[in-house]
Design an enzyme around this catalytic site. Sequence first.
Site, short mmCIF file in Angstrom:
data_model
loop_
_atom_site.label_atom_id
_atom_site.label_comp_id
_atom_site.label_asym_id
_atom_site.label_seq_id
_atom_site.Cartn_x
_atom_site.Cartn_y
_atom_site.Cartn_z
N SER A 308 0.65 -1.18 -0.05
CA SER A 308 0.25 0.07 0.01
C SER A 308 0.76 1.42 -0.06
O SER A 308 1.58 1.59 -0.94
CB SER A 308 -0.84 0.04 1.26
OG SER A 308 -1.97 0.92 1.15
N ASP A 319 10.92 5.25 -9.67
CA ASP A 319 10.33 5.88 -10.93
C ASP A 319 11.01 7.29 -11.20
O ASP A 319 11.42 7.48 -12.44
CB ASP A 319 8.75 6.08 -10.98
CG ASP A 319 8.01 4.63 -11.34
OD1 ASP A 319 8.66 3.66 -11.54
OD2 ASP A 319 6.81 4.74 -11.54
N LYS A 333 -0.17 -4.64 -4.03
CA LYS A 333 -1.55 -4.06 -3.95
C LYS A 333 -1.79 -2.65 -4.68
O LYS A 333 -0.67 -2.04 -4.37
CB LYS A 333 -1.81 -3.92 -2.38
CG LYS A 333 -3.22 -3.09 -2.00
CD LYS A 333 -3.25 -2.89 -0.88
CE LYS A 333 -4.68 -2.11 -0.28
NZ LYS A 333 -4.65 -1.46 0.85
#
Length: 405
Positions: A308, A319, A333
Amino acid sequence: MHTAPRPARRRVSSRLVVAIALLLVLLLGIWLGGHPGALPGPVRDVFVSDSEGRLYDQALDVIARDYYRPVDRKALLNTSIDSAVKSLHDRFSNYFDPKAYKSFQEATNGAFEGVGMNVEEVAQGLRVITVFDGSPAKAAGIRAGDLITGVNGRSLEGKSSNAATSLIKGPAGSPVTLTLSADGRKRDVRLRRAKVTVPVVSSEMRESGGEKIGHVSLSSFTDGAGGQVRDAVKGLLDKGAKGSVLDLRNNGGGLLNEAVSTASVFVPDGTIVSTDGRARPKHVFKATGGAIDPKIPVAVLVNRGSASASQIVTGALQDRHRAEVVGTRTFGKGVFQEIEELPNGGALDITVGEYFLPSGRNLGGGGVKQGAGITPNVAAQDDPKTSKRDEALDKALQTVAHEGT
């Protein structure tokens, strides 16, 4: 000569028209009652939802009135709402009755009344991840890796983590019996609950390759967690640390805004995460500012228990090429939940959308299915047989030290 008063004739005609109109409305109402699909959308929603509400109330009334044994209407209500949520077949959506919701609120504020453990959901119940020092669980000899299969004689098999932990939590001083499984043997342990303050952030100065490296561990994204991480990271840098390891192992998540705040400690600007849902417009969360020097090397340490909000932070730093991710694959998730408080003091915690990392990727398996998670840049895993060493942390420290040279 007198003529008949015409207004009287008009009144008779008007009454007849009104009577015919009422009859037509009644017949139309009867027909639409059996054919609600013929109603316009907004009108249908009003009448059909009201009808369903009356049906639900009537069913509860009949059960409470006629069942051969006394029935607690509140218990019926709680059970029926819980069953409705379970019918979604979404392991991340839950209904909290008033008692469970109170415990949930305490936990997200970093303190609760319970036995003092971090756990993760498994098929048989809960697996103990961390036992807090000075807690009832520590005093009872409960250890990381123990499996909790029952609470007060009730099986935890198939229960969500929130539902299972709500059974363990309770008023300080009250007793609770846990059924534990370890090394192939089962035993019951009786404990007394206590007020437990969760050590959300812990930090220490470590050394690798002759370089001082700050190690900051975050156990949960509770209220204020981002600020605590910021203080810990900057405090260690002020003491001479040349880099930082953010340890998110076994951190199952928490508040979305705290994930954004934590990522903003390292990412100076731009997108951290975006969310989108059927009833929620797309929203892009940006870095909040005040990040440390982007030249300072950073590693994020994760494992299968990182889920989460942990994945939001990890994915954003990966990223945005701000950190090396070290460890094992994360949980996977890719959805988020929102709390909707109910008039009875309980709350619905239901999935309302998906979240997407800066690259656009979603980490779920499509909807509420478990997905692939985040793959580390550097694979590392702690060996539980070497109790005095943490091989995964050693690898993260080495990674930061190497990046700083």
